[in-house]
Design an enzyme around this catalytic site. Structure first.
Site, PDB file in Angstrom:
ATOM      1  N   LYS A   1     -14.269 -20.329 -44.396  1.00  0.00           N
ATOM      2  CA  LYS A   1     -15.192 -21.434 -44.182  1.00  0.00           C
ATOM      3  C   LYS A   1     -16.215 -20.982 -43.155  1.00  0.00           C
ATOM      4  O   LYS A   1     -15.852 -20.570 -42.051  1.00  0.00           O
ATOM      5  CB  LYS A   1     -14.375 -22.612 -43.659  1.00  0.00           C
ATOM      6  CG  LYS A   1     -15.186 -23.829 -43.390  1.00  0.00           C
ATOM      7  CD  LYS A   1     -14.294 -24.933 -42.878  1.00  0.00           C
ATOM      8  CE  LYS A   1     -15.154 -26.147 -42.624  1.00  0.00           C
ATOM      9  NZ  LYS A   1     -14.429 -27.196 -41.950  1.00  0.00           N
TER      10      LYS A   1
ATOM     11  N   TYR B   1     -15.778 -18.631 -37.379  1.00  0.00           N
ATOM     12  CA  TYR B   1     -16.900 -19.105 -36.581  1.00  0.00           C
ATOM     13  C   TYR B   1     -17.197 -18.145 -35.432  1.00  0.00           C
ATOM     14  O   TYR B   1     -16.575 -18.247 -34.371  1.00  0.00           O
ATOM     15  CB  TYR B   1     -16.581 -20.488 -36.000  1.00  0.00           C
ATOM     16  CG  TYR B   1     -16.466 -21.630 -36.989  1.00  0.00           C
ATOM     17  CD1 TYR B   1     -17.046 -21.569 -38.255  1.00  0.00           C
ATOM     18  CD2 TYR B   1     -15.808 -22.804 -36.643  1.00  0.00           C
ATOM     19  CE1 TYR B   1     -16.954 -22.626 -39.138  1.00  0.00           C
ATOM     20  CE2 TYR B   1     -15.720 -23.881 -37.521  1.00  0.00           C
ATOM     21  CZ  TYR B   1     -16.293 -23.779 -38.769  1.00  0.00           C
ATOM     22  OH  TYR B   1     -16.208 -24.843 -39.645  1.00  0.00           O
TER      23      TYR B   1
HETATM   24  P1  FBP Z   1     -17.556 -30.894 -40.349  1.00  0.00           P
HETATM   25  O1  FBP Z   1     -17.858 -30.949 -41.817  1.00  0.00           O
HETATM   26  O2  FBP Z   1     -17.442 -32.270 -39.761  1.00  0.00           O
HETATM   27  O3  FBP Z   1     -18.518 -30.009 -39.608  1.00  0.00           O
HETATM   28  O4  FBP Z   1     -16.125 -30.258 -40.205  1.00  0.00           O
HETATM   29  C1  FBP Z   1     -15.959 -28.894 -40.324  1.00  0.00           C
HETATM   30  C2  FBP Z   1     -15.276 -28.310 -39.110  1.00  0.00           C
HETATM   31  O5  FBP Z   1     -15.047 -26.930 -39.314  1.00  0.00           O
HETATM   32  C3  FBP Z   1     -13.962 -28.969 -38.750  1.00  0.00           C
HETATM   33  O6  FBP Z   1     -12.914 -28.528 -39.559  1.00  0.00           O
HETATM   34  C4  FBP Z   1     -13.859 -28.603 -37.312  1.00  0.00           C
HETATM   35  O7  FBP Z   1     -13.139 -29.530 -36.578  1.00  0.00           O
HETATM   36  C5  FBP Z   1     -15.268 -28.659 -36.865  1.00  0.00           C
HETATM   37  O8  FBP Z   1     -16.081 -28.453 -37.977  1.00  0.00           O
HETATM   38  C6  FBP Z   1     -15.588 -27.621 -35.824  1.00  0.00           C
HETATM   39  O9  FBP Z   1     -16.819 -27.949 -35.307  1.00  0.00           O
HETATM   40  P2  FBP Z   1     -17.614 -27.020 -34.314  1.00  0.00           P
HETATM   41  O10 FBP Z   1     -18.675 -26.382 -35.154  1.00  0.00           O
HETATM   42  O11 FBP Z   1     -18.197 -27.950 -33.312  1.00  0.00           O
HETATM   43  O12 FBP Z   1     -16.660 -26.035 -33.713  1.00  0.00           O
END
Ligand code: FBP
Length: 271
Positions: free
Chosen positions: A182, A151
């Protein structure tokens, strides 16, 4: 042909096939308790036992927990991806997430794979890269697949959903030795194809994101991921916040595993 690999490093394709033998799958993510806090939960989903049950009845390839939840609620009926690092959203500034669990501890809790988030672009990117490098080394020595939550975040990242940013995030997974990555969805299968291509042999899973306004909107994104050559999704809120978690899980499986279209999948799931 004599091996040119250093002793101790084994030749392997991609360990994620241990979790998703067909190369496709669905992971049920439930690390939100630390990442977002209980605000994501209602009276039902606040209970990890409920999510464990959804993972089993919804036939997910794996469930994702942090170590505390795994210790107290994991029942072994679905493979476990143990998330090794985490942070809260209480702290402001560029994100940094450090390990709170080791690969060895994860295995002792029954994990089949480990997960780790890297916020590329953050001013703390280097710390997470270094730590992730150590985790990949240790996990791969033990033949344990590694899933990277990739991310790009922080003040340098203008748009975390932009195609070049998401493709970069996917590529970081390949460069750092992840088996699966992911990433956020970029909005169209045409765009997402470049994301998948950028990841090479690393399997690409879409992050579910906040609960979508309609099932159709969400499932259309999922269909787009599969059309682009993605491996599936690691989804949380769009399943356990759904009023019918097992129905949406069924529709997801129909699209991801059987290649059904959105309308077919919704009808088959009774949505
Ligand atoms: P979701 O499908 O609810 O978005 O979950 C995916 C995820 O990557 C979780 O594993 C993690 O806790 C969350 O999203 C992180 O969210 P953010 O984008 O707010 O950092």
């Amino acid at each position: 042909m004599p091996s040119r690999l250093k002793p101790g490093i084994k030749m392997k394709d991609n360990l994620i096939y241990k979790l998703v033998p067909s190369g496709k799958g669905l992971f049920l993510a439930y690390d939100h308790g630390i990442e977002h806090g209980p605000t994501d939960f209602n009276e039902v989903s606040v209970d990890p036992a409920f999510v464990m049950e959804v993972a089993e009845k919804g036939q997910f390839e794996a469930v994702v927990f942090h170590k505390g939840v795994a210790e107290k609620y994991y029942n072994g009926r679905v493979p476990l991806i143990l998330k090794l690092n985490g942070k809260t959203k209480l702290r402001e500034g560029d994100p940094v997430s450090r390990a709170v669990c080791t690969v060895e501890e994860a295995l002792s809790l029954g994990a089949a794979a480990v997960g780790y988030t890297v916020y590329a672009g953050s001013e703390y990117e280097r710390e997470m890269f270094t730590e992730f490098g150590e985790i990949v080394r240790e996990a791969h020595k033990l033949d344990v697949p590694v899933v990277l939550w990739s991310y790009p975040r922080g003040h340098s990242i203008k748009d975390q959903f932009a195609l070049d940013v998401v493709a970069y995030a996917a590529r970081v997974g390949l460069e750092l030795g992840a088996d699966a990555v992911k990433v956020e969805y970029t909005g169209s299968p045409q765009d997402f194809r470049w994301v998948v291509k950028s990841a090479g042999k690393v399997k690409v899973f879409m992050a579910g994101g906040p609960k979508a306004p309609t099932d159709e909107a969400f499932l259309t994104q999922v269909k787009g991921v599969m059309e682009a050559g993605g491996a599936g999704l690691a989804v949380g809120r769009n399943v356990w916040q759904h009023k019918e978690p097992l129905k949406i899980s069924k529709a997801l499986r129909a699209i991801v595993m059987q290649g059904q279209d959105v309308k077919q999948a919704m009808a088959a799931a009774g949505l």
